[in-house]
Design a protein around this motif. Structure first.
Motif, PDB file in Angstrom:
ATOM      1  N   PHE A 109      -5.889  25.669  23.677  1.00 25.85           N
ATOM      2  CA  PHE A 109      -4.402  26.246  22.672  1.00 25.85           C
ATOM      3  C   PHE A 109      -3.393  25.152  22.556  1.00 25.85           C
ATOM      4  N   LYS A 110      -2.697  24.846  24.080  1.00 26.63           N
ATOM      5  CA  LYS A 110      -1.859  24.282  23.561  1.00 26.63           C
ATOM      6  C   LYS A 110      -1.973  22.983  22.470  1.00 26.63           C
ATOM      7  N   LYS A 111      -3.386  22.388  22.854  1.00 32.60           N
ATOM      8  CA  LYS A 111      -3.349  20.639  21.915  1.00 32.60           C
ATOM      9  C   LYS A 111      -3.263  21.621  20.490  1.00 32.60           C
ATOM     10  N   ILE A 112      -4.171  22.618  20.218  1.00 32.05           N
ATOM     11  CA  ILE A 112      -4.704  22.555  19.178  1.00 32.05           C
ATOM     12  C   ILE A 112      -3.032  23.601  17.964  1.00 32.05           C
ATOM     13  N   ALA A 113      -2.080  23.547  19.406  1.00 28.03           N
ATOM     14  CA  ALA A 113      -1.335  24.458  18.841  1.00 28.03           C
ATOM     15  C   ALA A 113      -0.045  23.821  17.909  1.00 28.03           C
ATOM     16  N   SER A 114       0.106  22.171  18.868  1.00 24.46           N
ATOM     17  CA  SER A 114       0.821  21.255  18.658  1.00 24.46           C
ATOM     18  C   SER A 114       0.343  20.553  17.958  1.00 24.46           C
ATOM     19  N   THR A 115      -0.775  20.524  16.917  1.00 27.64           N
ATOM     20  CA  THR A 115      -1.339  19.951  15.342  1.00 27.64           C
ATOM     21  C   THR A 115      -0.630  20.710  14.221  1.00 27.64           C
ATOM     22  N   SER A 116       0.376  20.115  13.608  1.00 25.29           N
ATOM     23  CA  SER A 116       1.230  20.856  12.513  1.00 25.29           C
ATOM     24  C   SER A 116       0.188  20.755  11.367  1.00 25.29           C
ATOM     25  N   PRO A 117       0.340  22.302  10.654  1.00 27.28           N
ATOM     26  CA  PRO A 117       0.625  23.425  10.448  1.00 27.28           C
ATOM     27  C   PRO A 117       0.508  24.609  11.268  1.00 27.28           C
ATOM     28  N   ILE A 118      -0.960  24.438  12.003  1.00 32.43           N
ATOM     29  CA  ILE A 118      -2.020  25.109  12.712  1.00 32.43           C
ATOM     30  C   ILE A 118      -1.685  26.866  13.342  1.00 32.43           C
ATOM     31  N   CYS A 140      -6.441  39.606  -5.460  1.00 34.10           N
ATOM     32  CA  CYS A 140      -5.294  38.308  -4.504  1.00 34.10           C
ATOM     33  C   CYS A 140      -6.633  38.011  -3.054  1.00 34.10           C
ATOM     34  N   LEU A 141      -6.883  38.914  -2.389  1.00 31.31           N
ATOM     35  CA  LEU A 141      -7.387  38.409  -1.560  1.00 31.31           C
ATOM     36  C   LEU A 141      -8.730  37.483  -1.366  1.00 31.31           C
ATOM     37  N   GLY A 142      -8.971  37.233  -2.802  1.00 33.16           N
ATOM     38  CA  GLY A 142     -10.444  36.967  -2.628  1.00 33.16           C
ATOM     39  C   GLY A 142      -9.983  35.460  -1.964  1.00 33.16           C
ATOM     40  N   GLY A 143      -8.474  35.308  -1.690  1.00 29.14           N
ATOM     41  CA  GLY A 143      -7.452  33.898  -1.970  1.00 29.14           C
ATOM     42  C   GLY A 143      -6.964  33.447  -0.700  1.00 29.14           C
ATOM     43  N   LEU A 144      -7.622  34.841  -0.004  1.00 32.10           N
ATOM     44  CA  LEU A 144      -6.544  34.199   1.225  1.00 32.10           C
ATOM     45  C   LEU A 144      -6.915  33.367   2.580  1.00 32.10           C
ATOM     46  N   LEU A 145      -8.602  34.267   2.856  1.00 34.39           N
ATOM     47  CA  LEU A 145      -8.673  33.465   3.923  1.00 34.39           C
ATOM     48  C   LEU A 145      -9.740  32.649   3.792  1.00 34.39           C
ATOM     49  N   PRO A 146     -10.267  32.506   2.983  1.00 32.13           N
ATOM     50  CA  PRO A 146     -11.276  30.771   2.614  1.00 32.13           C
ATOM     51  C   PRO A 146     -10.355  29.923   2.772  1.00 32.13           C
ATOM     52  N   SER A 147      -9.195  30.209   2.347  1.00 34.75           N
ATOM     53  CA  SER A 147      -7.859  28.994   2.272  1.00 34.75           C
ATOM     54  C   SER A 147      -7.229  28.675   3.151  1.00 34.75           C
ATOM     55  N   ILE A 148      -7.305  30.084   3.945  1.00 33.31           N
ATOM     56  CA  ILE A 148      -7.093  30.168   4.905  1.00 33.31           C
ATOM     57  C   ILE A 148      -7.534  29.088   6.689  1.00 33.31           C
ATOM     58  N   ASN A 149      -8.994  29.728   6.870  1.00 38.59           N
ATOM     59  CA  ASN A 149     -10.012  28.814   6.982  1.00 38.59           C
ATOM     60  C   ASN A 149     -10.969  27.029   6.722  1.00 38.59           C
ATOM     61  N   SER A 150     -10.224  27.045   5.004  1.00 37.93           N
ATOM     62  CA  SER A 150     -10.426  25.142   4.979  1.00 37.93           C
ATOM     63  C   SER A 150      -9.622  25.012   5.304  1.00 37.93           C
ATOM     64  N   LEU A 151      -7.992  24.876   5.409  1.00 38.83           N
ATOM     65  CA  LEU A 151      -7.162  24.088   5.671  1.00 38.83           C
ATOM     66  C   LEU A 151      -7.140  23.792   7.412  1.00 38.83           C
ATOM     67  N   LEU A 152      -7.588  24.937   8.235  1.00 43.30           N
ATOM     68  CA  LEU A 152      -7.990  24.954   9.236  1.00 43.30           C
ATOM     69  C   LEU A 152      -9.038  24.178   9.531  1.00 43.30           C
ATOM     70  N   ARG A 153      -9.947  23.695   9.396  1.00 38.66           N
ATOM     71  CA  ARG A 153     -11.011  23.025   8.843  1.00 38.66           C
ATOM     72  C   ARG A 153     -10.332  21.328   8.982  1.00 38.66           C
ATOM     73  N   HIS A 154      -9.492  21.506   8.045  1.00 40.74           N
ATOM     74  CA  HIS A 154      -8.933  19.884   7.177  1.00 40.74           C
ATOM     75  C   HIS A 154      -8.080  19.837   8.938  1.00 40.74           C
ATOM     76  N   LEU A 155      -7.393  20.188   9.657  1.00 43.24           N
ATOM     77  CA  LEU A 155      -6.156  20.395  10.380  1.00 43.24           C
ATOM     78  C   LEU A 155      -6.751  19.870  11.663  1.00 43.24           C
ATOM     79  N   ALA A 156      -7.945  20.881  12.230  1.00 45.59           N
ATOM     80  CA  ALA A 156      -8.264  20.822  13.242  1.00 45.59           C
ATOM     81  C   ALA A 156      -8.580  19.831  14.373  1.00 45.59           C
ATOM     82  N   PRO A 157      -7.970  19.277  15.896  1.00 50.47           N
ATOM     83  CA  PRO A 157      -8.661  18.418  16.196  1.00 50.47           C
ATOM     84  C   PRO A 157      -9.696  18.086  16.275  1.00 50.47           C
TER      85      PRO A 157
END
Length: 415
Positions: free
Chosen positions: A206-215, A317-334
């Motif tokens: 968790f520390k390693k993942i959370a230190s990767t901004s802006p996860i 509006c909800l249709g744009g929330l979770l897919p956007s968050i999950n897409s960003l997490l995929r791009h940012l994940a270590p």
């Protein structure tokens, strides 16, 4: 993965997610009634047990999500889909044999512990889909899950009247079994296991993942979204009762929830495509802003049909929330920790799903149901600020750096 395989996996998992979500939500309409059948007759005891049993599933899901994420990175996402699918099929079937509230509570705790089908599906699709089509893929995947969430309570209510409560658990078990078999025989994953040179525990991960901004900021956004929106749901029927004198209260309350789901399902693929073109961070911030602006006036509506219009707009509006968050997490994940990144994300989601209804009930008891919509709007505006100041600048900076690197490579190749 080639073009055919990722699309094949996407469409198969869309259908599987529909079956799993439909099965999981079939029991929602009659859970308190099932408790009465198990011998809990006092109305206050039924309310207490219902809340406890409903929340138990999310408690163990919150605790075990990081573990399943770690195992997915080690053994593959398909293996986690199969673990969850076959495991839930067995546990939900056994729930039909519950003999009292304590055995029902134990089975719900066990179900939450082995759950994780949908997070594993998101992780598998995000790892196999070309980055340029990530938003579209995750939007389609969400559309399948939302469709199942809409249809499940409707199917469950009808079947409970026709065949009794216990039989529904056998039906849900078989439904999830079909989804698991679909994954086993139809979903393809090209997984190469990487040997970890350094063994880590959950806290270190968790520390390693959370230190990767802006996860960490995205985790907080996910948590607040769940608190803001799920906190209203348990009390929505009481608000509908305040707005209408109709005898068909259950139908109108269900319609107010379903119309938001239909809008969500319709908008998810479209907003997913838009995020692929314009940027996931921009779709996320505008979806949050729209949700906040639409939530606030719901506190002042005087007509049921006005509420229905606002709930539909909120669903868009909800249709744009979770897919956007999950897409960003995929791009940012270590690298090599993608599933663990989603695992912690789902822990934040489950935590929000637990705390939201508790906080919502407390606030409504003090300031009334209408205050929930104002609180929801405030929380969503806090999210807008987080994304605007913590997420967007970092993503834009990273995109500029990647663009400069591509230009340097191109210049080097042309020499």
């Amino acid at each position: 993965m080639d073009q055919t395989n990722w699309k094949r996996n996407l469409y198969i998992l869309m259908v599987c997610q529909f079956f799993v979500m439909a099965a999981m939500t079939m029991i929602i309409p009659f859970l308190p009634l099932y408790l009465q059948e198990l011998g809990v007759t006092d109305s206050q005891a039924v309310s207490r047990w219902s809340g406890l049993i409903f929340g138990a599933n999310f408690l163990t899901a919150f605790l075990f999500a990081p573990l399943w994420g770690k195992l997915a990175d080690k053994y593959g996402r398909k293996s986690m889909l199969l673990r969850s699918g076959f495991g839930m099929a067995v546990v939900l079937t056994l729930t039909g044999f519950a003999t009292g509230p304590w055995s029902l509570l134990l089975l719900r705790l066990l179900n939450g512990m082995i759950s994780g089908f949908i997070p594993a599906a998101i992780a598998l699709i995000s790892m196999s889909t070309p980055k340029k089509q990530m938003g579209y893929s995750l939007g389609m995947l969400q559309a399948g899950a939302v469709a199942g969430g809409i249809c499940g309570p409707l199917f469950g209510g009808v079947m409970a009247d026709l065949m009794g409560f216990r039989m529904i658990f056998y039906v849900t078990g078989v439904t999830i079994l079909i989804a698991a078999l679909g994954v086993l025989f139809l979903v393809k994953e090209k997984f190469e296991r990487k040997t970890e040179t350094v063994k880590t525990n959950t806290l270190q991960d968790f520390k390693k993942i959370a230190s990767t901004s802006p996860i960490l900021s995205l985790y907080i956004v996910f948590f607040i979204v769940q608190c803001a929106l799920i906190g209203i749901n348990p009390l929505l029927s009481l608000f509908v009762q305040e707005l209408t004198t109709s005898q068909n209260l259950a139908f109108y309350a269900g319609l107010a929830m379903s119309v938001m789901g239909f809008a969500n399902m319709s908008a998810s693929p479209l907003l997913g495509r838009l995020s692929d073109r314009k940027g996931h961070q921009y779709v996320l911030v505008f979806a949050l802003l729209g949700a906040a602006l639409i939530s606030f006036p719901q506190a002042f509506v005087q007509s049921y049909w006005t509420l229905l219009i606002f709930r539909f707009l909120l669903g868009l509006c909800l249709g744009g929330l979770l897919p956007s968050i999950n897409s960003l997490l995929r791009h940012l994940a270590p690298k090599g920790m993608e599933s663990r990144t989603y695992g912690f994300s789902n822990s934040f989601m489950y935590l929000g799903t637990m705390i939201g209804p508790i906080g919502g009930g407390w606030l409504a008891s003090i300031a009334g149901i209408r205050s929930l919509f104002i609180a929801s709007a405030i929380l969503l505006m806090i999210n807008v600020m987080i994304v605007n100041f913590k997420v967007i600048p970092f993503i834009n900076k990273k995109n500029r750096e990647n663009l400069n690197e591509d230009k340097k490579k191109a210049a080097g190749e042309s020499i």
